[in-house]
Motif scaffolding. Sequence first.
Motif, short mmCIF file in Angstrom:
data_model
loop_
_atom_site.label_atom_id
_atom_site.label_comp_id
_atom_site.label_asym_id
_atom_site.label_seq_id
_atom_site.Cartn_x
_atom_site.Cartn_y
_atom_site.Cartn_z
N GLY A 194 10.49 -36.19 -17.64
CA GLY A 194 9.95 -35.03 -16.67
C GLY A 194 11.09 -34.54 -16.57
O GLY A 194 11.00 -32.85 -15.74
N LYS A 195 11.96 -34.85 -16.16
CA LYS A 195 13.64 -34.61 -15.42
C LYS A 195 14.36 -33.62 -16.91
O LYS A 195 15.13 -33.27 -16.00
N GLY A 196 13.89 -34.00 -18.06
CA GLY A 196 14.63 -32.94 -19.06
C GLY A 196 15.40 -33.96 -19.48
O GLY A 196 16.36 -33.23 -20.33
N TYR A 197 15.59 -34.59 -19.12
CA TYR A 197 17.25 -35.92 -19.46
C TYR A 197 16.66 -36.12 -20.66
O TYR A 197 17.68 -37.14 -22.08
N LEU A 198 15.15 -36.61 -21.73
CA LEU A 198 15.31 -37.26 -22.17
C LEU A 198 14.05 -36.45 -22.90
O LEU A 198 13.47 -36.15 -22.68
N ARG A 199 13.63 -36.72 -24.29
CA ARG A 199 12.79 -35.84 -25.28
C ARG A 199 12.25 -36.95 -26.27
O ARG A 199 13.16 -38.07 -26.75
N LEU A 200 10.80 -36.81 -26.31
CA LEU A 200 10.34 -38.33 -27.31
C LEU A 200 9.79 -37.27 -28.57
O LEU A 200 8.91 -36.24 -28.58
N GLN A 201 10.24 -38.15 -30.00
CA GLN A 201 9.60 -37.63 -30.79
C GLN A 201 8.82 -38.64 -31.62
O GLN A 201 8.46 -39.69 -31.60
N THR A 202 8.07 -37.92 -32.00
CA THR A 202 6.75 -38.56 -33.03
C THR A 202 7.25 -38.90 -34.24
O THR A 202 7.96 -38.32 -34.67
N VAL A 203 7.41 -40.50 -34.58
CA VAL A 203 7.88 -40.31 -36.01
C VAL A 203 7.24 -40.14 -36.89
O VAL A 203 5.96 -39.94 -37.05
N GLU A 204 8.01 -39.90 -38.18
CA GLU A 204 6.56 -38.60 -39.35
C GLU A 204 6.54 -40.37 -39.87
O GLU A 204 6.71 -41.06 -40.00
N GLY A 205 4.70 -40.03 -39.95
CA GLY A 205 4.39 -41.83 -41.35
C GLY A 205 3.38 -42.43 -39.59
O GLY A 205 2.61 -43.30 -40.31
N ASP A 206 3.94 -42.23 -39.43
CA ASP A 206 3.70 -43.27 -37.76
C ASP A 206 3.52 -42.62 -36.80
O ASP A 206 4.49 -42.94 -35.71
N ARG A 207 2.27 -42.24 -36.28
CA ARG A 207 2.16 -41.47 -35.72
C ARG A 207 2.15 -42.43 -33.50
O ARG A 207 2.16 -41.30 -32.82
N ARG A 208 1.81 -43.18 -33.96
CA ARG A 208 1.91 -44.55 -32.69
C ARG A 208 3.54 -44.52 -31.82
O ARG A 208 4.28 -44.87 -30.98
N THR A 209 4.66 -44.15 -33.70
CA THR A 209 5.86 -44.47 -33.18
C THR A 209 6.62 -42.83 -32.25
O THR A 209 6.65 -42.66 -32.57
N ARG A 210 7.21 -43.31 -31.35
CA ARG A 210 8.36 -42.53 -30.86
C ARG A 210 9.47 -42.67 -30.25
O ARG A 210 9.62 -43.52 -29.69
N ARG A 211 10.64 -42.01 -31.08
CA ARG A 211 11.44 -41.62 -30.93
C ARG A 211 12.07 -41.28 -29.74
O ARG A 211 11.36 -40.60 -29.53
N VAL A 212 12.66 -41.94 -29.06
CA VAL A 212 13.57 -41.12 -27.62
C VAL A 212 15.03 -40.86 -27.82
O VAL A 212 15.89 -41.34 -28.54
N CYS A 213 15.39 -39.85 -27.25
CA CYS A 213 16.66 -38.87 -28.29
C CYS A 213 17.19 -38.26 -26.25
O CYS A 213 16.46 -37.87 -25.38
N LEU A 214 18.38 -38.02 -25.85
CA LEU A 214 18.42 -37.47 -24.69
C LEU A 214 18.78 -35.60 -25.15
O LEU A 214 19.67 -35.43 -25.98
N THR A 215 18.67 -35.46 -24.20
CA THR A 215 18.36 -33.87 -24.16
C THR A 215 20.01 -33.34 -24.41
O THR A 215 20.54 -34.56 -23.48
N THR A 216 20.29 -32.26 -24.14
CA THR A 216 21.57 -31.96 -24.13
C THR A 216 21.88 -31.97 -22.32
O THR A 216 23.10 -32.69 -21.51
N SER A 217 20.91 -31.78 -21.23
CA SER A 217 21.26 -32.05 -20.12
C SER A 217 21.29 -33.92 -19.98
O SER A 217 21.95 -33.60 -19.51
#
Length: 142
Positions: free
Chosen positions: A74-97
Motif C-alpha cells: 500500500g505504501k508502494g515499497y513492495l510489489r506482488l507478482q503472480t507466478v505463471e502456471g500457479d495463480r495462488r502463488t505470488r512472488r514478492v519484489c521490492l519496488t524502486t522506492s
Amino acid sequence: MKLNDSLLYQIHALSCRVEAVLDDLCVADGKVGYAEYKVLVAVEEGGQTTYGTIAKWLGLSAPTLSYLGQRLVGKGYLRLQTVEGDRRTRRVCLTTSGKQLHQRLTVLIEQQVEIKFAAALNPHQAKQLGTLMRAVESEFSS
C-alpha cells in the motif's frame, strides 16, 4: 535469584530495547516500523520470494507477514507478482522506492547501532562481544 538477574532475561530485555529504538528510528525516517523494515531486508536478501518463505525466515506467522506485506504494498515499497502456471502463488519484489528505503534505513540503522555500541564499549570489548555472541549463536543453531 531475581528475574532481572537472569542472563536470559537481560538478553531479552536488551533485545526489546534495541528493537524499540530501531522502530522509532524507522518510523521517524521512513514512516515504516522496524518489523516492516525487516520484511524489506528479507525481500532484498532473498530476491523474488513468497510470503511463506519470508515468514519462516523472520519467525512470523503467515497472517502477520501478510498484514505487514500489504502495508508495504500500500505504501508502494513492495510489489506482488503472480507466478505463471500457479495463480495462488505470488512472488514478492521490492519496488524502486522499496529499494531506496531499504538502503537508506540500513545505513541509518548501522550508523545508530555503531554510535550506541561505541558509547557503551571500547573497540576491544566490542570485538569480544561479537566473538561471544557468535559462539553462543552457534550453540543455539545446532
